[in-house]
Design a protein around this motif. Structure first.
Motif, PDB file in Angstrom:
ATOM      1  N   CYS A  21      10.530  95.833  86.763  1.00 39.07           N
ATOM      2  CA  CYS A  21      10.254  96.487  85.560  1.00 39.07           C
ATOM      3  C   CYS A  21      10.373  98.061  86.023  1.00 39.07           C
ATOM      4  N   GLY A  22      10.668  98.538  85.002  1.00 38.15           N
ATOM      5  CA  GLY A  22      10.680 100.212  84.727  1.00 38.15           C
ATOM      6  C   GLY A  22      12.096 100.764  85.329  1.00 38.15           C
ATOM      7  N   LEU A  23      13.060  99.982  85.127  1.00 37.09           N
ATOM      8  CA  LEU A  23      14.235 100.563  85.598  1.00 37.09           C
ATOM      9  C   LEU A  23      14.774 101.747  85.049  1.00 37.09           C
ATOM     10  N   ARG A  24      15.172 102.576  85.570  1.00 37.01           N
ATOM     11  CA  ARG A  24      15.402 104.108  85.001  1.00 37.01           C
ATOM     12  C   ARG A  24      16.855 104.397  85.199  1.00 37.01           C
ATOM     13  N   SER A  25      17.883 103.730  86.044  1.00 38.31           N
ATOM     14  CA  SER A  25      19.029 104.249  86.126  1.00 38.31           C
ATOM     15  C   SER A  25      20.019 103.122  86.285  1.00 38.31           C
ATOM     16  N   ARG A  26      21.344 103.248  86.479  1.00 38.21           N
ATOM     17  CA  ARG A  26      22.249 102.374  86.552  1.00 38.21           C
ATOM     18  C   ARG A  26      22.173 101.877  87.902  1.00 38.21           C
ATOM     19  N   ALA A  27      22.105 102.627  88.851  1.00 34.99           N
ATOM     20  CA  ALA A  27      21.950 102.475  90.427  1.00 34.99           C
ATOM     21  C   ALA A  27      20.642 101.570  90.547  1.00 34.99           C
ATOM     22  N   GLY A  83      19.448  89.776  93.234  1.00 32.53           N
ATOM     23  CA  GLY A  83      19.226  88.217  92.626  1.00 32.53           C
ATOM     24  C   GLY A  83      18.129  88.443  91.612  1.00 32.53           C
ATOM     25  N   ALA A  84      17.574  89.592  91.242  1.00 33.37           N
ATOM     26  CA  ALA A  84      16.690  89.405  90.112  1.00 33.37           C
ATOM     27  C   ALA A  84      17.123  88.938  88.929  1.00 33.37           C
ATOM     28  N   SER A  85      16.343  88.093  88.029  1.00 30.46           N
ATOM     29  CA  SER A  85      16.608  87.617  86.759  1.00 30.46           C
ATOM     30  C   SER A  85      16.483  88.600  85.519  1.00 30.46           C
ATOM     31  N   TYR A  86      15.656  89.310  85.603  1.00 31.39           N
ATOM     32  CA  TYR A  86      15.017  90.300  84.449  1.00 31.39           C
ATOM     33  C   TYR A  86      14.955  91.676  84.839  1.00 31.39           C
ATOM     34  N   GLY A  87      15.328  92.665  83.710  1.00 30.71           N
ATOM     35  CA  GLY A  87      15.164  93.936  83.979  1.00 30.71           C
ATOM     36  C   GLY A  87      14.433  94.549  82.960  1.00 30.71           C
ATOM     37  N   GLY A  88      13.282  95.401  83.304  1.00 28.48           N
ATOM     38  CA  GLY A  88      12.422  95.904  82.326  1.00 28.48           C
ATOM     39  C   GLY A  88      12.699  97.339  82.111  1.00 28.48           C
ATOM     40  N   LEU A  89      12.667  97.539  80.735  1.00 30.34           N
ATOM     41  CA  LEU A  89      12.859  98.949  80.352  1.00 30.34           C
ATOM     42  C   LEU A  89      11.478  99.318  79.673  1.00 30.34           C
ATOM     43  N   VAL A  90      10.967 100.558  80.193  1.00 31.98           N
ATOM     44  CA  VAL A  90       9.706 100.961  79.586  1.00 31.98           C
ATOM     45  C   VAL A  90       9.734 101.861  78.521  1.00 31.98           C
ATOM     46  N   PHE A  91       9.015 101.467  77.339  1.00 30.76           N
ATOM     47  CA  PHE A  91       9.107 102.583  76.360  1.00 30.76           C
ATOM     48  C   PHE A  91       7.412 102.962  75.957  1.00 30.76           C
ATOM     49  N   PHE A  92       6.825 103.841  76.785  1.00 25.27           N
ATOM     50  CA  PHE A  92       5.630 104.234  76.753  1.00 25.27           C
ATOM     51  C   PHE A  92       5.358 105.391  77.176  1.00 25.27           C
ATOM     52  N   PRO A  93       5.381 106.816  76.451  1.00 24.71           N
ATOM     53  CA  PRO A  93       5.556 108.009  76.783  1.00 24.71           C
ATOM     54  C   PRO A  93       4.559 108.602  78.066  1.00 24.71           C
ATOM     55  N   SER A 105       3.892 106.789  80.735  1.00 21.52           N
ATOM     56  CA  SER A 105       3.914 106.265  81.969  1.00 21.52           C
ATOM     57  C   SER A 105       5.421 106.872  82.504  1.00 21.52           C
ATOM     58  N   PRO A 106       5.383 107.265  83.906  1.00 17.39           N
ATOM     59  CA  PRO A 106       6.510 107.707  84.713  1.00 17.39           C
ATOM     60  C   PRO A 106       7.698 107.130  84.646  1.00 17.39           C
ATOM     61  N   ARG A 107       7.679 105.875  84.020  1.00 20.93           N
ATOM     62  CA  ARG A 107       8.808 105.105  83.989  1.00 20.93           C
ATOM     63  C   ARG A 107       9.372 104.965  82.425  1.00 20.93           C
ATOM     64  N   HIS A 108       8.859 105.864  81.798  1.00 22.84           N
ATOM     65  CA  HIS A 108       9.318 105.817  80.382  1.00 22.84           C
ATOM     66  C   HIS A 108      10.780 106.133  80.031  1.00 22.84           C
ATOM     67  N   LEU A 109      11.428 105.838  78.970  1.00 23.07           N
ATOM     68  CA  LEU A 109      12.967 106.127  78.887  1.00 23.07           C
ATOM     69  C   LEU A 109      12.968 106.507  77.507  1.00 23.07           C
ATOM     70  N   PRO A 110      13.569 107.693  77.164  1.00 23.69           N
ATOM     71  CA  PRO A 110      14.169 107.741  75.910  1.00 23.69           C
ATOM     72  C   PRO A 110      15.275 106.848  75.439  1.00 23.69           C
ATOM     73  N   LEU A 111      15.360 106.500  74.204  1.00 22.91           N
ATOM     74  CA  LEU A 111      16.308 105.661  73.528  1.00 22.91           C
ATOM     75  C   LEU A 111      17.560 105.695  74.015  1.00 22.91           C
ATOM     76  N   ARG A 161      17.628  91.419  79.421  1.00 16.40           N
ATOM     77  CA  ARG A 161      17.042  92.757  79.099  1.00 16.40           C
ATOM     78  C   ARG A 161      15.688  92.877  78.656  1.00 16.40           C
ATOM     79  N   VAL A 162      14.716  93.369  79.061  1.00 20.18           N
ATOM     80  CA  VAL A 162      13.378  93.321  78.460  1.00 20.18           C
ATOM     81  C   VAL A 162      12.815  94.535  78.014  1.00 20.18           C
ATOM     82  N   ALA A 163      12.269  94.990  76.723  1.00 18.97           N
ATOM     83  CA  ALA A 163      11.735  96.073  76.449  1.00 18.97           C
ATOM     84  C   ALA A 163      10.319  96.046  76.507  1.00 18.97           C
ATOM     85  N   LEU A 164       9.498  96.912  77.203  1.00 14.83           N
ATOM     86  CA  LEU A 164       8.072  96.830  77.317  1.00 14.83           C
ATOM     87  C   LEU A 164       7.705  97.844  76.504  1.00 14.83           C
TER      88      LEU A 164
END
Length: 228
Positions: free
Chosen positions: A6-12, A21-31, A33-39, A55-58
């Motif tokens: 959770c909290g992925l912030r780059s393509r890398a 081998g992870a199954s889910y990637g979390g994108l955080v939408f909570f300003p 949080s240091p993991r927050h992402l603009p749309l 793809r999971v939106a938190l």
């Protein structure tokens, strides 16, 4: 065993999670949080996620208007509700957007588990996280754990995921204690808040997958994730 980073912030970071081998990637939408992402950034990152990598939106207590913007801008597989959303709100969001919903529940003591049956009737999955301390700025991602023995032998009507203070060094113990077949990590694979380390992602995922074929106290799991 399925792993969510959770909290992925780059393509890398996405590339590292997929390669591990992870199954889910979390994108955080909570300003807050240091993991927050603009749309715009989130859409660009989500597009790097291959088919089959969920793809999971938190979000945290998000209004319909905010959820509308997220769902319209980003190709998603699941919504994660990490606030104080009551069961009727969870049901409304699930119906409005037609996406699977994961509801996060904070746990510090056994009585916190009492709400899980009600939420399991309206959510597609439950995420059991450590309850944040009073006055905490973030509802999750605080690097805190709880007494995993509270979950030993317990099951609900929908799939559930374990979170809270997990790292490569303790995730196997957490899996063996709880019987979890899904785990979530954010701060446990970071070198600083919001900055994931590919080596930590790889180590965590490897440890979780290695432990995933065993159940509580080392009992084997059948294909449904039930200890036998």
């Amino acid at each position: 065993m399925r792993v969510k980073i959770c909290g992925l912030r780059s393509r890398a970071e996405v590339k590292a999670a997929v390669a591990a081998g992870a199954s889910y990637g979390g994108l955080v939408f909570f300003p807050r949080s240091p993991r927050h992402l603009p749309l715009g950034d989130a859409r660009w990152i989500a597009q790097a996620m291959p088919d089959g990598f969920l793809r999971v939106a938190l979000t945290v207590n998000a209004a319909d208007e905010e959820l509308d913007r997220i769902v319209e801008a980003i190709p998603l597989d699941m919504l994660q509700l990490h606030g104080a959303e009551p069961p009727d709100r969870v049901a409304d969001i699930r119906e409005r957007y037609g996406l699977p919903v994961m509801k996060a529940i904070g746990v510090a003591e056994e009585q916190d588990l009492a709400v899980l049956p009600e939420y399991s009737r309206v959510a597609d999955q439950i995420l059991i996280d450590a309850r944040p301390p009073r006055g905490a700025a973030l509802p999750g991602g605080n690097g805190l754990s709880f007494d995993w023995r509270l979950l030993s032998g317990k099951r609900w009507g929908v799939p559930w995921m374990l979170a809270g203070g997990l790292t490569a060094s303790n995730v196997a113990e957490a899996i063996l204690t709880t019987g979890a077949t899904q785990v979530d990590v954010s701060s446990g694979v970071e070198v600083a808040p919001g900055y994931k380390d590919p080596r930590l992602i790889a180590a965590f995922t490897a440890a979780a997958l290695a432990a995933g074929g065993r159940g509580p106290r080392g009992s084997a799991l059948d294909g449904s994730g039930v200890a036998v």
